[in-house]
Design an enzyme around this catalytic site. Structure first.
Site, PDB file in Angstrom:
ATOM      1  N   TYR A  13       0.828  -1.220   0.000  1.00  0.00           N
ATOM      2  CA  TYR A  13       0.000   0.000   0.000  1.00  0.00           C
ATOM      3  C   TYR A  13       0.859   1.266   0.000  1.00  0.00           C
ATOM      4  O   TYR A  13       0.555   2.219   0.721  1.00  0.00           O
ATOM      5  CB  TYR A  13      -0.914   0.025   1.242  1.00  0.00           C
ATOM      6  CG  TYR A  13      -1.727  -1.227   1.472  1.00  0.00           C
ATOM      7  CD1 TYR A  13      -2.635  -1.668   0.505  1.00  0.00           C
ATOM      8  CD2 TYR A  13      -1.608  -1.959   2.651  1.00  0.00           C
ATOM      9  CE1 TYR A  13      -3.399  -2.807   0.717  1.00  0.00           C
ATOM     10  CE2 TYR A  13      -2.367  -3.093   2.869  1.00  0.00           C
ATOM     11  CZ  TYR A  13      -3.261  -3.521   1.898  1.00  0.00           C
ATOM     12  OH  TYR A  13      -4.016  -4.643   2.116  1.00  0.00           O
ATOM     13  N   TYR A  51     -14.477  -4.844   3.494  1.00  0.00           N
ATOM     14  CA  TYR A  51     -13.139  -5.217   3.003  1.00  0.00           C
ATOM     15  C   TYR A  51     -12.951  -6.705   3.272  1.00  0.00           C
ATOM     16  O   TYR A  51     -13.138  -7.171   4.399  1.00  0.00           O
ATOM     17  CB  TYR A  51     -12.034  -4.419   3.712  1.00  0.00           C
ATOM     18  CG  TYR A  51     -10.658  -4.923   3.351  1.00  0.00           C
ATOM     19  CD1 TYR A  51     -10.041  -4.522   2.163  1.00  0.00           C
ATOM     20  CD2 TYR A  51      -9.996  -5.850   4.158  1.00  0.00           C
ATOM     21  CE1 TYR A  51      -8.799  -5.019   1.801  1.00  0.00           C
ATOM     22  CE2 TYR A  51      -8.753  -6.350   3.801  1.00  0.00           C
ATOM     23  CZ  TYR A  51      -8.162  -5.931   2.626  1.00  0.00           C
ATOM     24  OH  TYR A  51      -6.942  -6.436   2.257  1.00  0.00           O
ATOM     25  N   ASP A  70     -17.202 -12.932   7.804  1.00  0.00           N
ATOM     26  CA  ASP A  70     -15.755 -12.742   7.717  1.00  0.00           C
ATOM     27  C   ASP A  70     -15.301 -12.129   9.044  1.00  0.00           C
ATOM     28  O   ASP A  70     -15.413 -10.923   9.256  1.00  0.00           O
ATOM     29  CB  ASP A  70     -15.430 -11.831   6.523  1.00  0.00           C
ATOM     30  CG  ASP A  70     -13.927 -11.563   6.391  1.00  0.00           C
ATOM     31  OD1 ASP A  70     -13.170 -11.961   7.299  1.00  0.00           O
ATOM     32  OD2 ASP A  70     -13.526 -10.945   5.384  1.00  0.00           O
ATOM     33  N   LYS A  78      -5.986 -13.276  11.047  1.00  0.00           N
ATOM     34  CA  LYS A  78      -5.348 -12.228  11.871  1.00  0.00           C
ATOM     35  C   LYS A  78      -4.870 -12.674  13.272  1.00  0.00           C
ATOM     36  O   LYS A  78      -3.711 -12.989  13.421  1.00  0.00           O
ATOM     37  CB  LYS A  78      -6.253 -11.002  11.920  1.00  0.00           C
ATOM     38  CG  LYS A  78      -6.344 -10.334  10.535  1.00  0.00           C
ATOM     39  CD  LYS A  78      -6.255  -8.850  10.567  1.00  0.00           C
ATOM     40  CE  LYS A  78      -5.889  -8.263   9.219  1.00  0.00           C
ATOM     41  NZ  LYS A  78      -6.994  -8.162   8.267  1.00  0.00           N
TER      42      LYS A  78
HETATM   43  C1  LIG Z   1      -7.245  -8.451   6.806  1.00  0.00           C
HETATM   44  C2  LIG Z   1      -8.567  -8.932   6.349  1.00  0.00           C
HETATM   45  C3  LIG Z   1      -8.695  -9.806   5.251  1.00  0.00           C
HETATM   46  C4  LIG Z   1      -7.511 -10.228   4.428  1.00  0.00           C
HETATM   47  O1  LIG Z   1      -6.565 -10.948   5.147  1.00  0.00           O
HETATM   48  P1  LIG Z   1      -5.076 -11.112   4.573  1.00  0.00           P
HETATM   49  O2  LIG Z   1      -4.431 -12.048   5.530  1.00  0.00           O
HETATM   50  O3  LIG Z   1      -4.474  -9.741   4.593  1.00  0.00           O
HETATM   51  O4  LIG Z   1      -5.190 -11.657   3.207  1.00  0.00           O
HETATM   52  C5  LIG Z   1      -9.956 -10.233   4.921  1.00  0.00           C
HETATM   53  N1  LIG Z   1     -11.048  -9.860   5.614  1.00  0.00           N
HETATM   54  C6  LIG Z   1     -10.958  -9.032   6.679  1.00  0.00           C
HETATM   55  C7  LIG Z   1     -12.197  -8.659   7.421  1.00  0.00           C
HETATM   56  C8  LIG Z   1      -9.728  -8.535   7.076  1.00  0.00           C
HETATM   57  O5  LIG Z   1      -9.649  -7.696   8.108  1.00  0.00           O
END
Ligand SMILES: *Cc1c(COP(=O)(O)O)cnc(C)c1O
Length: 424
Positions: free
Chosen positions: A20, A148, A242, A271
């Site tokens: 980024y 996202y 997600d 994460k």
């Molecule tokens: C960070 C994130 C992703 C992507 O994860 P990466 O490990 O960076 O590919 C997808 N969905 C959400 C809600 C996120 O916070």
């Protein structure tokens, strides 16, 4: 900076491509030599109090000895073995534990190594679930403005098309149905009518529960998730949560969806899964979804398998992280952080250049009317002794749950001081 780090930094910066980042104009990144707890030690000798927990991953702080010991032991026994045809204890034990803490029939764990790929797998599962049932044409998803879900081609298409970072790729992305979250009953009725016309082309509904993270730390009430569950059931759609950002305590409960009392059909996790130590992600499906792949037809199998799937080091780290959630008062720590964030950030709403202040769990976001110079703002935070990385119009903190009260205090002082200095 000492001689050694100025050498590797200067040489390496000619060869690295940063995330980024406009590489022509960006201020150089800060070389880090060590981390500990909520502290980041820089090569120039300074120490920053960490407000970000490394993109929300390091929930127990850096270098937690319990995770370090588990990874060291695993490294001695077996760092990795291919997951095609072979299994091992760390991966199977973790799957059992994840199913146990998710509940609601979410019981089949598919491992990947990043969040984006976990979302891709969830989308692939949903589309193929319908194909396996003989229902064709269900290839699109209902997703939401402000959302996202990742940076890969598949996930870029379910991010917010305008506010997101991927606008320039619109021409090559699959068109999905990106709509506003149903924040009230009127919006639910409108979405209900929309789905009555369009559900036949949709595989499922994809949403970040309670907080849309990278899209702007946008928060919504648990009722929104209850509405989405109702709509998914009424229109025969799969519901995908997600929880890559919100999972593992960040919003005050182990998983954000628990505040709504509804379960998804598929959930994605990453994460904080390994406590911020090693890359690992999981897509967890309900029994109904999994059963939809059982067949005499080999073509009904899920054809996906990352090379490093179920990496034993990462699974050992994740098991150790779950131990800490069981043994330490993590959710109480999140509640204590939430109280401080609410108290200390609320006054910032009075600043003329602040548009909104939002807090949930260990997430504190200050939305500015605009940020003229994000790089300069980031520098001002670092000069004040804290690591805070603003994005869009947002300056936020998502500290480790183990941050000491005086460190959190320091972080809040710095945030207040820097944001009060003038329009950033
Ligand atoms: C960070 C994130 C992703 C992507 O994860 P990466 O490990 O960076 O590919 C997808 N969905 C959400 C809600 C996120 O916070």
């Amino acid at each position: 900076m000492d001689a050694d780090s100025s050498t590797w930094a200067a040489a390496g910066m000619r060869h690295i491509w940063l995330p980024y980042t406009q590489m022509q104009t960006a201020t150089p990144p800060l070389p880090v030599v060590r981390t500990q707890g909520s502290r980041i030690e820089l090569a120039d000798g300074r120490t920053l109090i960490d407000g970000v927990a490394s993109w929300w991953t390091a929930c127990h702080g850096y270098n937690h000895p319990h995770i370090a010991a588990a990874v060291q032991q695993q490294l001695a026994d077996m760092p990795h073995v291919m997951f095609g045809g072979l299994v091992h204890e760390p991966a199977l034990r973790l799957a059992t534990r994840l199913a146990g803490c998710l509940g609601g029939g979410l019981e089949r764990v598919f491992y990947t190594d990043s969040g984006s790929v976990a979302v891709e797998v969830a989308m692939k599962m949903a589309v193929q679930y319908w194909l396996n049932q003989g229902a064709s044409g269900r290839t699109r998803f209902l997703a939401f403005r402000g959302g996202y879900h990742g940076d890969t081609l598949g996930t870029m298409a379910v991010c917010d098309p305008d506010e997101g970072m991927h606008t320039r790729f619109q021409g090559m992305l699959i068109g999905h149905d990106i709509v506003a979250l149903p924040v009230d009953e009127l919006a639910e009725a409108a979405l209900d009518a929309y789905l009555a016309r369009h559900a036949h082309g949709l595989a499922g509904i994809l949403v970040e529960p309670l907080v849309q993270g990278a899209g702007g730390m946008l928060m919504h009430a648990p009722e929104v998730l209850q509405r989405l569950r109702r709509l998914a059931d009424r229109h025969g759609l799969l519901l995908i949560f997600d929880e890559i950002f919100t999972g593992f305590g960040r919003t005050g409960t182990m998983f954000a969806f628990q505040q709504a009392g509804v379960w998804p059909d598929i959930i994605t996790l990453s994460k904080a899964l390994t406590g911020g130590t090693l890359p690992l992600a999981a897509t967890v499906a309900s029994r109904r979804i999994f059963d939809g792949f059982l067949s005499d037809d080999p073509g009904h199998a899920l054809m996906h398998g990352p090379t490093f799937m179920g990496n034993a080091l990462a699974c050992a780290a994740a098991n150790a992280s779950l131990d800490l959630f069981e043994q330490a008062p993590r959710l109480a720590q999140v509640a204590a952080i939430e109280t401080v964030l609410r108290e200390r950030l609320a006054p910032l709403a009075a600043l003329p250049w602040v548009a909104d202040v939002r807090v949930l769990g260990a997430i504190g976001a200050v939305e500015l009317r605009q940020i003229h110079d994000r790089e300069a703002l980031k520098r001002r935070f670092a000069d004040a002794g804290v690591w805070i990385r603003p994005f869009g119009r947002i300056a936020y903190v998502t500290p480790a749950f183990t941050i000491a009260p005086e460190e959190l205090d320091f972080l809040m002082d710095a945030m207040g001081k820097v944001l009060a200095q003038g329009q950033p």
